[in-house]
Design a protein around this motif. Sequence first.
Motif, PDB file in Angstrom:
ATOM      1  N   ILE A 143      16.826  -1.792   6.761  1.00  0.00           N
ATOM      2  CA  ILE A 143      18.131  -1.129   6.770  1.00  0.00           C
ATOM      3  C   ILE A 143      18.784  -1.157   5.396  1.00  0.00           C
ATOM      4  O   ILE A 143      19.414  -0.174   4.977  1.00  0.00           O
ATOM      5  CB  ILE A 143      19.039  -1.785   7.826  1.00  0.00           C
ATOM      6  N   ILE A 179      25.914   0.203  11.060  1.00  0.00           N
ATOM      7  CA  ILE A 179      24.917  -0.565  11.798  1.00  0.00           C
ATOM      8  C   ILE A 179      25.278  -2.035  11.683  1.00  0.00           C
ATOM      9  O   ILE A 179      25.516  -2.541  10.582  1.00  0.00           O
ATOM     10  CB  ILE A 179      23.495  -0.316  11.252  1.00  0.00           C
ATOM     11  N   VAL A 206      24.166   0.564  16.742  1.00  0.00           N
ATOM     12  CA  VAL A 206      24.194   1.725  15.859  1.00  0.00           C
ATOM     13  C   VAL A 206      25.407   2.551  16.242  1.00  0.00           C
ATOM     14  O   VAL A 206      25.463   3.124  17.339  1.00  0.00           O
ATOM     15  CB  VAL A 206      22.906   2.558  15.985  1.00  0.00           C
ATOM     16  N   ILE A 231      17.358   6.783  10.862  1.00  0.00           N
ATOM     17  CA  ILE A 231      17.887   6.070  12.022  1.00  0.00           C
ATOM     18  C   ILE A 231      17.061   6.398  13.258  1.00  0.00           C
ATOM     19  O   ILE A 231      16.752   5.520  14.071  1.00  0.00           O
ATOM     20  CB  ILE A 231      19.375   6.421  12.234  1.00  0.00           C
ATOM     21  N   THR A 235      15.119   3.520  15.432  1.00  0.00           N
ATOM     22  CA  THR A 235      15.359   3.266  16.852  1.00  0.00           C
ATOM     23  C   THR A 235      14.165   3.621  17.721  1.00  0.00           C
ATOM     24  O   THR A 235      14.102   3.195  18.877  1.00  0.00           O
ATOM     25  CB  THR A 235      16.591   4.052  17.320  1.00  0.00           C
TER      26      THR A 235
END
Length: 823
Positions: free
Chosen positions: A230, A390, A443, A457, A461
């Motif tokens: 991230i 996030i 998120v 993203i 996920t």
Amino acid sequence: MKFGEQLRSSMIKDYYWHYIAYDDLKDALKTEYVTEPTPANPKPDRKSWTEADERRFVALLESELDKVATFQALKSKEIIQRIKASEQEVNQVVARLENPASFSGAERPTDEDFMLLEADLSDIIADVHDLAKFTQLNYTGFQKIIKKHDKQTRWYLKPVFAARLNAKPFFKDNYDAFVVKLSRLYDLVRTKGNPVKGDASAGGGQQNFVRQTTKYWVHPDNITELKLIILKHLPVLVFNPSKEFEEKDSAISSIYYDNPETWELYKGRLQKTEGAEAIRLRWYGGMEVDQIFVERKTHREDWTGEKSVKARFPMKEKHVNAYLSGDMTVPAVFEKMRKEGKKSEQQIADWEALAKEIQYRVVTRNLKPVCRTFYHRTAFQLPGDARVRISLDTELSMIREDNLDGRRRAGDNWRRMDIGIDWPFRQLPPEDIERFPYAVLEVKLQTQAGQEPPQWIRDLTASHLVEAVPKFSKFIHGCATLFPDKIHLLPFWYPQMDIDIRKPVTRKYGIERPTQSTSISTSDMVDEDDDETDDEIDGNGQTSNGNAATQGVSHDTVTNYERNGALSATRNELDVEERVAADFLAGDEDYPLYDSDDESDFSDALEEARRIGGFYYYRMLLSSYLRRTGHITWEVLKAITPRPRATQMADEGTNGITILGNGRRTVKRFIAPKGKRIHVPIRVEPKVYFAAERTFLSWLEFSILIGSIAATLLNFGSDYVTFASAWVFTIIAVICLVYSVVLYVWRVDKIRKRRDVKRIYYEKWGPTFLCLGLVSAVLVNFILRAKHGQLASGDDQGRPHLFQVDMSNQTVEEVGNIRGLEL
């Protein structure tokens, strides 16, 4: 995957000689045979485990611990030095960019300079990732070998060796400081010295804010890797960049209130009823923090056209008890704030209105502190931007705050004072705390209508690193776990706690490792370990001392990172294993190990037979071949046998969503414990009630129609056939009418209670019985009418009558019944 295989497949080549010698330690647990194995006696008894054997094994274990701890410490220092060196280089390049005249003879930095710095930081990030994986694997290896030792030798080493591990706690290193520094440097380099600037607490001053949030569980094995992925897209949110990072800066504590008799707030939040509220008091940092946020979360159904809202206001800790008890008026709470004039009059008025509503609910509903949640939060966002944020919450714990069982935990105070932020709270008894085994990833997106989230993203996920758990609530889970005698309605994710959420890697996604480090393939060595996989390490998260209202945005950079040393991408179905409650090694309970006590020693036996040789070896080898052949034959028979089959799913879609497994999905039917129910989220809108009413009116229409047929037959018929048919139709009409009324009342009750009952949405047997009843009524009418018509032209036996005609007197005389027809 077995642990030995996992260890070898995850080894970093450069670290190979520094890993725990797991196979050597396993061999050291085997004592000599009493007699030499022979074909007649291939498995003679082994010698008993002696004190000398124990000293030899402990010495070997100590040497392995020294080796691993020393390397981990050296590598950690090396990473720190590399980060410092990179920080100096980055600052120098940025300084040249801002003021090139101050550097004589130095040129303005080019894009290539920033690319080189980014590559260097990427290499450091990969080192942090590798070191975290190295630590986790070795710690799991020590846990495994200690457990195997205690089981085989009956000499219990675990309590003694726990002190040795704590003396060299290589597994307790917190990588959050690395993450924070690398995040700042990487953001500087990637933006070429122009990072996004803004208020780090943007959104925190709002009274009301709306979010679209999706929640995921993250296994402790994947926490550090997830953070490093991230930070390449979003920087870590830091509220005070000039302050050195401390662990307490990331601590967030919340006290949730409810009525311990009715649990109305718990049930409302679980069932998502319109207007359901959650009231909590939250603070950031340690117990010495003076500012407390009083928050209220209100759920709104979609059909109302409104969004769920969280509203809050700040107050001093010394006023909390008086405010909650009603002894202190709301204007007195904000009196000092109004005099200082730092906040606008409108904002203070809004806070006062909210404070009055919360105080009224607390007093009138008899709300008491019931549960505390504690966690460390790492927040990723661009300062001042609220499009994407996030957050990763680690070390999540739920703690009892009530006085229900006679114990004075909080007493008359609004929170208990015997704990602070000293996770894992060893001073608490097991019944007072639930240490959640996973991290929680949230998120939060604020995108325009129809706009999709950034590609990175979606890739994240859809990866193996996260497990989606929609609508997960820390408050709901804490109450359901800590109050088993009082809570009988459980959340839908509760049964999933017994399932290992780790997934096989089906595509290359993760941290990209430069070419100098490669994984060691499992084909290089033969696995002799028969234990199942068991790896669990501590995961720590961090964020800066701030509030939960802050949001952030992503960068447009999209890159997939290949994780070096990843587990083999074999498409195995997920294992269902028993989850043991998380605790530290030095605690009263075992550290969570994912393995089975029923371990097969067949591979060891085959190797032993190979050493012995002779007929015994050939017999064991034949048995091995037969097992393998039987398994293959069974799989082939299953493949060719005609039977209903599930639709095959693609291994990997083009949209970045990975379908795990071999095309099949493992389905486990969960059964609630005795006396409890599992609540499944059901979306109820007003049109659902109208649909139930329309269905009832349709049944009523059929009942009236059938009743009209019965009334027509009864009024216009004159024989017993018509009378009987009318009764049959009347009975069917009455049954349909009563059935429809009962079904309508039952459906409305279930809809109101939000019960997940299939018959709410469809009726399987009612229409079937209605059709069968109508068919039966028509058949009864037809049969009786046919039989009555036949009796009308004959006697009771159904024989024809014979008539004689006397032509002389013009009369008709019945002669009698005869068996044949005579003229």
